[in-house]
Motif scaffolding. Structure first.
Motif, PDB file in Angstrom:
ATOM      1  N   SER A   1     -54.488  16.261  20.020  1.00 32.57           N
ATOM      2  CA  SER A   1     -54.589  15.136  19.883  1.00 32.57           C
ATOM      3  C   SER A   1     -55.401  14.642  18.455  1.00 32.57           C
ATOM      4  O   SER A   1     -56.656  15.136  18.754  1.00 32.57           O
ATOM      5  CB  SER A   1     -54.739  14.660  21.233  1.00 32.57           C
ATOM      6  OG  SER A   1     -54.789  13.677  21.600  1.00 32.57           O
ATOM      7  N   ARG A   2     -55.090  13.905  17.454  1.00 31.39           N
ATOM      8  CA  ARG A   2     -55.438  13.667  16.155  1.00 31.39           C
ATOM      9  C   ARG A   2     -56.173  14.266  15.843  1.00 31.39           C
ATOM     10  O   ARG A   2     -57.504  13.732  15.257  1.00 31.39           O
ATOM     11  CB  ARG A   2     -56.284  12.471  17.190  1.00 31.39           C
ATOM     12  CG  ARG A   2     -55.261  11.244  18.040  1.00 31.39           C
ATOM     13  CD  ARG A   2     -55.956  10.139  18.608  1.00 31.39           C
ATOM     14  NE  ARG A   2     -56.262   9.994  19.534  1.00 31.39           N
ATOM     15  CZ  ARG A   2     -57.341   9.365  20.720  1.00 31.39           C
ATOM     16  NH1 ARG A   2     -56.984   8.139  20.422  1.00 31.39           N
ATOM     17  NH2 ARG A   2     -58.315   9.559  21.258  1.00 31.39           N
ATOM     18  N   SER A   3     -56.465  15.144  15.962  1.00 30.63           N
ATOM     19  CA  SER A   3     -56.987  17.149  15.096  1.00 30.63           C
ATOM     20  C   SER A   3     -56.086  17.425  13.804  1.00 30.63           C
ATOM     21  O   SER A   3     -57.348  18.502  14.033  1.00 30.63           O
ATOM     22  CB  SER A   3     -57.984  17.717  16.022  1.00 30.63           C
ATOM     23  OG  SER A   3     -56.248  18.398  16.962  1.00 30.63           O
ATOM     24  N   ILE A   4     -55.672  16.770  13.715  1.00 28.52           N
ATOM     25  CA  ILE A   4     -54.890  17.911  12.299  1.00 28.52           C
ATOM     26  C   ILE A   4     -55.839  17.467  11.099  1.00 28.52           C
ATOM     27  O   ILE A   4     -54.424  16.811  10.647  1.00 28.52           O
ATOM     28  CB  ILE A   4     -53.182  18.257  12.569  1.00 28.52           C
ATOM     29  CG1 ILE A   4     -53.082  18.542  14.450  1.00 28.52           C
ATOM     30  CG2 ILE A   4     -52.863  19.145  11.728  1.00 28.52           C
ATOM     31  CD1 ILE A   4     -51.488  18.947  14.183  1.00 28.52           C
ATOM     32  N   ALA A   5     -56.519  17.667  10.900  1.00 25.52           N
ATOM     33  CA  ALA A   5     -56.730  17.377   9.694  1.00 25.52           C
ATOM     34  C   ALA A   5     -56.966  18.650   8.514  1.00 25.52           C
ATOM     35  O   ALA A   5     -57.872  19.231   8.092  1.00 25.52           O
ATOM     36  CB  ALA A   5     -57.500  16.415   9.106  1.00 25.52           C
ATOM     37  N   THR A   6     -56.033  20.041   8.347  1.00 25.58           N
ATOM     38  CA  THR A   6     -56.209  20.714   7.843  1.00 25.58           C
ATOM     39  C   THR A   6     -55.386  20.931   5.703  1.00 25.58           C
ATOM     40  O   THR A   6     -54.940  19.682   6.267  1.00 25.58           O
ATOM     41  CB  THR A   6     -55.488  21.565   8.340  1.00 25.58           C
ATOM     42  OG1 THR A   6     -53.884  21.241   8.724  1.00 25.58           O
ATOM     43  CG2 THR A   6     -55.878  21.817   9.940  1.00 25.58           C
ATOM     44  N   HIS A   7     -55.717  21.477   5.660  1.00 27.31           N
ATOM     45  CA  HIS A   7     -55.257  21.608   4.697  1.00 27.31           C
ATOM     46  C   HIS A   7     -54.045  21.989   4.101  1.00 27.31           C
ATOM     47  O   HIS A   7     -53.550  21.407   3.324  1.00 27.31           O
ATOM     48  CB  HIS A   7     -55.869  22.294   3.538  1.00 27.31           C
ATOM     49  CG  HIS A   7     -56.113  21.641   1.767  1.00 27.31           C
ATOM     50  ND1 HIS A   7     -55.194  23.449   0.568  1.00 27.31           N
ATOM     51  CD2 HIS A   7     -55.774  21.180   0.794  1.00 27.31           C
ATOM     52  CE1 HIS A   7     -54.577  22.909   0.146  1.00 27.31           C
ATOM     53  NE2 HIS A   7     -55.611  21.419  -0.478  1.00 27.31           N
ATOM     54  N   ASN A   8     -53.550  23.312   5.227  1.00 26.39           N
ATOM     55  CA  ASN A   8     -52.064  23.438   4.924  1.00 26.39           C
ATOM     56  C   ASN A   8     -51.889  23.057   6.474  1.00 26.39           C
ATOM     57  O   ASN A   8     -51.789  24.111   7.641  1.00 26.39           O
ATOM     58  CB  ASN A   8     -52.924  25.042   5.056  1.00 26.39           C
ATOM     59  CG  ASN A   8     -51.291  26.131   4.459  1.00 26.39           C
ATOM     60  OD1 ASN A   8     -50.066  26.141   5.683  1.00 26.39           O
ATOM     61  ND2 ASN A   8     -51.263  26.961   4.102  1.00 26.39           N
ATOM     62  N   LEU A   9     -50.777  22.261   6.232  1.00 25.73           N
ATOM     63  CA  LEU A   9     -49.891  21.905   7.523  1.00 25.73           C
ATOM     64  C   LEU A   9     -49.853  23.044   8.660  1.00 25.73           C
ATOM     65  O   LEU A   9     -49.198  23.250   9.500  1.00 25.73           O
ATOM     66  CB  LEU A   9     -49.785  20.707   7.225  1.00 25.73           C
ATOM     67  CG  LEU A   9     -48.334  19.872   9.360  1.00 25.73           C
ATOM     68  CD1 LEU A   9     -50.058  19.924   9.636  1.00 25.73           C
ATOM     69  CD2 LEU A   9     -48.294  18.461   8.462  1.00 25.73           C
ATOM     70  N   LYS A  10     -49.005  23.554   7.475  1.00 23.84           N
ATOM     71  CA  LYS A  10     -47.515  24.866   8.391  1.00 23.84           C
ATOM     72  C   LYS A  10     -48.381  25.738   8.960  1.00 23.84           C
ATOM     73  O   LYS A  10     -48.134  26.344  10.176  1.00 23.84           O
ATOM     74  CB  LYS A  10     -46.567  25.483   7.118  1.00 23.84           C
ATOM     75  CG  LYS A  10     -45.505  26.271   7.033  1.00 23.84           C
ATOM     76  CD  LYS A  10     -44.719  26.449   6.405  1.00 23.84           C
ATOM     77  CE  LYS A  10     -43.634  27.774   7.479  1.00 23.84           C
ATOM     78  NZ  LYS A  10     -42.905  28.107   5.506  1.00 23.84           N
TER      79      LYS A  10
ATOM     80  N   THR B   1     -50.314  15.203  18.150  1.00 18.86           N
ATOM     81  CA  THR B   1     -50.226  13.793  17.433  1.00 18.86           C
ATOM     82  C   THR B   1     -50.531  13.398  15.726  1.00 18.86           C
ATOM     83  O   THR B   1     -51.543  14.085  16.027  1.00 18.86           O
ATOM     84  CB  THR B   1     -50.975  12.318  18.509  1.00 18.86           C
ATOM     85  OG1 THR B   1     -52.185  13.171  18.507  1.00 18.86           O
ATOM     86  CG2 THR B   1     -50.231  12.158  19.219  1.00 18.86           C
ATOM     87  N   LEU B   2     -49.720  13.012  15.527  1.00 15.81           N
ATOM     88  CA  LEU B   2     -50.366  12.501  13.868  1.00 15.81           C
ATOM     89  C   LEU B   2     -50.137  11.197  13.814  1.00 15.81           C
ATOM     90  O   LEU B   2     -49.280  10.433  14.296  1.00 15.81           O
ATOM     91  CB  LEU B   2     -49.520  13.265  12.673  1.00 15.81           C
ATOM     92  CG  LEU B   2     -49.992  15.034  12.909  1.00 15.81           C
ATOM     93  CD1 LEU B   2     -48.885  15.572  12.150  1.00 15.81           C
ATOM     94  CD2 LEU B   2     -51.108  14.965  12.377  1.00 15.81           C
ATOM     95  N   PRO B   3     -50.556  10.131  13.041  1.00 20.34           N
ATOM     96  CA  PRO B   3     -50.976   8.831  13.232  1.00 20.34           C
ATOM     97  C   PRO B   3     -49.445   8.508  12.075  1.00 20.34           C
ATOM     98  O   PRO B   3     -48.773   9.328  10.761  1.00 20.34           O
ATOM     99  CB  PRO B   3     -51.756   8.571  11.461  1.00 20.34           C
ATOM    100  CG  PRO B   3     -52.228   9.524  10.682  1.00 20.34           C
ATOM    101  CD  PRO B   3     -51.859  10.769  12.205  1.00 20.34           C
ATOM    102  N   VAL B   4     -48.697   7.094  12.307  1.00 21.85           N
ATOM    103  CA  VAL B   4     -47.621   7.177  11.663  1.00 21.85           C
ATOM    104  C   VAL B   4     -47.432   6.611  11.100  1.00 21.85           C
ATOM    105  O   VAL B   4     -47.087   6.681   9.423  1.00 21.85           O
ATOM    106  CB  VAL B   4     -47.227   6.362  12.681  1.00 21.85           C
ATOM    107  CG1 VAL B   4     -45.380   5.636  12.325  1.00 21.85           C
ATOM    108  CG2 VAL B   4     -45.789   6.787  14.084  1.00 21.85           C
ATOM    109  N   GLY B   5     -48.844   6.036  10.418  1.00 20.43           N
ATOM    110  CA  GLY B   5     -48.949   4.968   9.335  1.00 20.43           C
ATOM    111  C   GLY B   5     -50.527   4.782   9.241  1.00 20.43           C
ATOM    112  O   GLY B   5     -51.282   5.693   8.774  1.00 20.43           O
TER     113      GLY B   5
END
Length: 305
Positions: free
Chosen positions: A140-149, A166-170
């Motif tokens: 939840s609102r925690s994916i701040a990674t360099h390699n998303l895949k 969850t990720l931000p829409v804008g």
């Protein structure tokens, strides 16, 4: 009929490669020490937020499902899920956040929360997260990674049934397009959730998307505090767009904007959503953030190439 030679970019774009380039152009993500410090100001209000309630509703978690909460923070989801009777593994790279979660959990008795400290980039297996080790994996609102895949595939690998993120829409909580536009910065915020959706789809998964609207009620002790709170957003957004003189002008405009757009807070002193007393000033307009809730069945994975 001769072929047109048209090649649709939608099917040929390497979405993870573009994501990595996007991260290279952005300010580096905050490290664990930043969140350790932030954790000192995080206090729970004693009940889940509207955001947390919608996340849990959308996740459709079955009774007795085991949960892995990656990037759990101070337990906004881990604690209500544990209260509901689920066994939860809660992981974060910030020791401060995990300490805050454990302190809050103690207020609710004997909750089944297994707290572990590691990051998206760490070896998850070394921390006990083997393949298919939980029913549902969430972030939840925690994916701040360099390699998303790589991060999405790690989450997918540990889940037997379902993954939810969850990720931000804008605009994100740190980047408000309306404020930036008002001071003359037209920043391309990107739509992070699109990258996640396309990467998952290209891996043979079938992601579903819903949306969670939320608002921020930032309060401030003074206009100077309000300016300093928003200044970092301007510095981050203008880093690649403005030269030194233009940045100075943008910050001057921010000063003017803040002076016009903060007002007395009618709820000063009352307990806010973070459990702390609200301060004397508040923005005239609520800051709005929309989160994309993306879920998929882990068993539908066809390829992770």
């Amino acid at each position: 009929m001769a072929k047109s030679g048209f090649t649709p970019k939608l099917t040929t774009t390497d979405w993870n490669e573009e994501w990595i380039a996007l991260q290279d152009a952005r300010r580096a993500a905050d490290d664990a020490s930043y969140w350790d410090e932030r954790s000192k100001t995080f206090h729970k209000s004693g009940k889940p937020s509207p955001y947390a309630n919608l996340f849990i509703e959308y996740a459709q978690i079955a009774p007795k499902d085991t949960i892995f909460d990656m990037g759990c923070g101070n337990g906004a989801l881990s604690i209500p899920l544990a209260i509901a009777g689920h066994e939860v593994i809660a992981a974060d790279f910030s020791r401060g956040m995990l300490d805050s979660l454990e302190a809050e959990a103690q207020c609710h008795g004997n909750l089944s929360i297994d707290v572990r400290q590691f990051s998206w980039e760490d070896d998850w297996a070394a921390h006990g997260m083997s393949p298919k080790s939980v029913d549902v994996a969430i972030a939840s609102r925690s994916i701040a990674t360099h390699n998303l895949k790589e991060s999405l595939m790690k989450l997918n690998e540990v889940a037997r049934k379902r993954c939810c993120i969850t990720l931000p829409v804008g605009s994100s909580p740190r980047t408000d397009a309306a404020i930036l536009s008002a001071i003359g910065i037209q920043a391309d915020l990107g739509k992070d959730f699109v990258y996640a959706f396309m990467i998952l789809q290209h891996c043979g998964l079938l992601p579903e998307v819903r949306y969670i609207p939320s608002t921020r009620h930032d309060t401030f002790a003074s206009t100077d505090e309000a300016f300093e709170s928003l200044k970092r957003m301007v510095l981050d957004a203008g880093r690649e767009l403005l030269d030194e003189q233009e940045m100075t002008q943008a910050l001057n405009r921010l000063h003017t904007w803040v002076n016009k757009n903060v007002m007395a807070n009618p709820h000063e002193g009352q307990c806010g959503a973070d459990g702390l007393p609200e301060k004397a000033l508040i923005l005239r307009q609520e800051r709005k953030v929309v989160w994309a809730f993306i879920s998929w069945q882990a068993s539908s994975l066809a390829s992770s190439k």
